[in-house]
Design an enzyme around this catalytic site. Structure first.
Site, short mmCIF file in Angstrom:
data_model
loop_
_atom_site.label_atom_id
_atom_site.label_comp_id
_atom_site.label_asym_id
_atom_site.label_seq_id
_atom_site.Cartn_x
_atom_site.Cartn_y
_atom_site.Cartn_z
N ASP A 27 36.43 38.73 43.97
CA ASP A 27 35.39 37.75 44.27
C ASP A 27 35.46 37.28 45.73
O ASP A 27 36.53 37.25 46.33
CB ASP A 27 35.54 36.54 43.34
N HIS A 44 29.85 43.06 50.72
CA HIS A 44 30.21 44.01 49.66
C HIS A 44 30.77 45.31 50.24
O HIS A 44 31.69 45.91 49.69
CB HIS A 44 28.99 44.31 48.78
N LEU A 138 48.23 57.29 38.77
CA LEU A 138 47.63 55.95 38.72
C LEU A 138 46.27 55.98 37.99
O LEU A 138 45.44 56.85 38.26
CB LEU A 138 47.44 55.45 40.16
C1 IPE Z 1 32.95 37.70 39.06
O1 IPE Z 1 32.44 37.16 40.20
C2 IPE Z 1 32.46 39.10 38.86
C3 IPE Z 1 32.96 40.10 39.78
C4 IPE Z 1 33.83 39.92 40.72
C5 IPE Z 1 32.41 41.41 39.60
P1 IPE Z 1 31.06 36.33 40.19
O2 IPE Z 1 30.85 35.82 41.55
O3 IPE Z 1 29.98 37.17 39.63
O4 IPE Z 1 31.38 35.18 39.16
P2 IPE Z 1 30.75 33.74 39.03
O5 IPE Z 1 29.27 33.94 38.92
O6 IPE Z 1 31.13 33.00 40.26
O7 IPE Z 1 31.39 33.18 37.80
C1 IPE Z 2 32.19 39.55 44.20
O1 IPE Z 2 31.79 38.90 45.33
C2 IPE Z 2 31.56 40.90 44.09
C3 IPE Z 2 30.58 41.01 43.00
C4 IPE Z 2 30.25 40.10 42.14
C5 IPE Z 2 29.94 42.28 42.89
P1 IPE Z 2 30.55 37.90 45.27
O2 IPE Z 2 29.33 38.68 45.58
O3 IPE Z 2 30.52 37.16 44.00
O4 IPE Z 2 30.87 36.96 46.48
P2 IPE Z 2 30.76 35.39 46.49
O5 IPE Z 2 31.60 34.87 45.36
O6 IPE Z 2 29.31 35.06 46.32
O7 IPE Z 2 31.28 35.02 47.82
MG MG Z 3 31.31 35.36 43.39
#
Ligand code: IPE
Ligand code: IPE
Ligand code: MG
Length: 245
Positions: A27, A44, A138
């Site tokens: 995240d 990303h 792995l």
């Molecule tokens: C969790 O992150 C999902 C992934 C890292 C794929 P999100 O950013 O989607 O989660 P929430 O919405 O903050 O709970």
């Molecule tokens: C996690 O990073 C990646 C995915 C959910 C695909 P986020 O896109 O949720 O990044 P933040 O949390 O908004 O910074």
């Molecule tokens: Mg996020």
């Protein structure tokens, strides 16, 4: 978690309790981009680069299984452009990385509703799983279009069907039978779940499998999470699980 003799020092041996299965909620990509005046998609992209380094680090550290939360079943609610980009990334990633995974004996697995992915993404994922299925090094398990509640509900439906078809009896349904119907069937539960990005929540990730996992919440955004950060988590785990004489 096995005790691995990793270091032979003069006058003694250092034992290390390695986690067998490490899972990461990757995240903070979007915020990483925004903080730099870049787009969320650039975040990303940086996240994928960090992910590649973390796969290498797990390979080097002799971790057996790495599960990476790449896209949740809730992430479809994001803007269309961002979703499109997130669905394109696995195509590019596997195209570039598959030969290296073969070379390194890495096995790819996918956990989630793979049928629900756009065709080209699904094709790339299925191809990676197919081509690496004979590898026994792995395991890199991608949680893609994954939702823990949905996984448990689908497992319930499958178990009920088995009962209706008279293949099993109600009182045979115990933990070990139930988990055979989850996406992660055959994999041990994660010893450690790491979430980067500073939020302290589980976001529908491995709800059944995390029952006894150690949770590590890390402040840095995922693109800044590196081998050193991972090694620190593993080191903390080792301190708790190894009895040093
Ligand atoms: C969790 O992150 C999902 C992934 C890292 C794929 P999100 O950013 O989607 O989660 P929430 O919405 O903050 O709970
Ligand atoms: C996690 O990073 C990646 C995915 C959910 C695909 P986020 O896109 O949720 O990044 P933040 O949390 O908004 O910074
Ligand atoms: Mg996020």
């Amino acid at each position: 978690m096995g005790k691995t003799n990793v270091e032979q020092e003069e006058g003694g041996t250092t034992l290390l309790s390695l986690p067998k299965h490490v899972a990461i909620i990757m995240d903070g990509n979007g915020r990483w981009g925004e903080k730099r005046g870049l787009s969320r998609s650039e975040g990303h992209f940086a996240g994928v680069q960090a992910m590649e380094k973390i796969i290498d680090a797990c390979f080097d550290m002799n971790i057996k299984i790495l599960t990476l939360y790449a896209f949740s079943s809730e992430n479809w609610n994001r803007p269309k452009d961002e979703v499109n980009y997130l669905m394109y990334l696995p195509i590019k990633f596997f195209k570039q990385k598959l030969p290296i995974f073969m070379e390194k004996n890495i096995k790819i697995l996918a956990t989630g509703n793979i049928e629900g992915l756009p065709k080209a993404t699904k094709r790339a994922v299925v191809k990676a799983v197919e081509e690496t299925k004979g590898n026994n090094g792995l395991i890199v398990n991608f949680a893609l279009n994954y939702g823990g509640r949905m996984e448990i509900l689908q497992a319930c439906q499958k178990v009920i069907k088995e009962i209706q078809d008279k293949k099993i009896e109600v009182d045979q349904v115990d933990e070990s039978l139930f988990q055979r119907f989850l996406y992660t069937t055959g994999l041990p539960d994660p010893d450690i779940i790491i979430r980067t990005g500073g939020e302290q929540r589980i976001s529908n990730f491995l709800l059944w499998q995390s029952a006894r996992s150690e949770l590590h919440f890390i402040e840095c955004y995922f693109p800044d999470f590196d081998k050193k950060s991972l090694a620190k988590v593993i080191y903390d785990y080792d301190l708790k699980h190894t009895h040093y004489a």
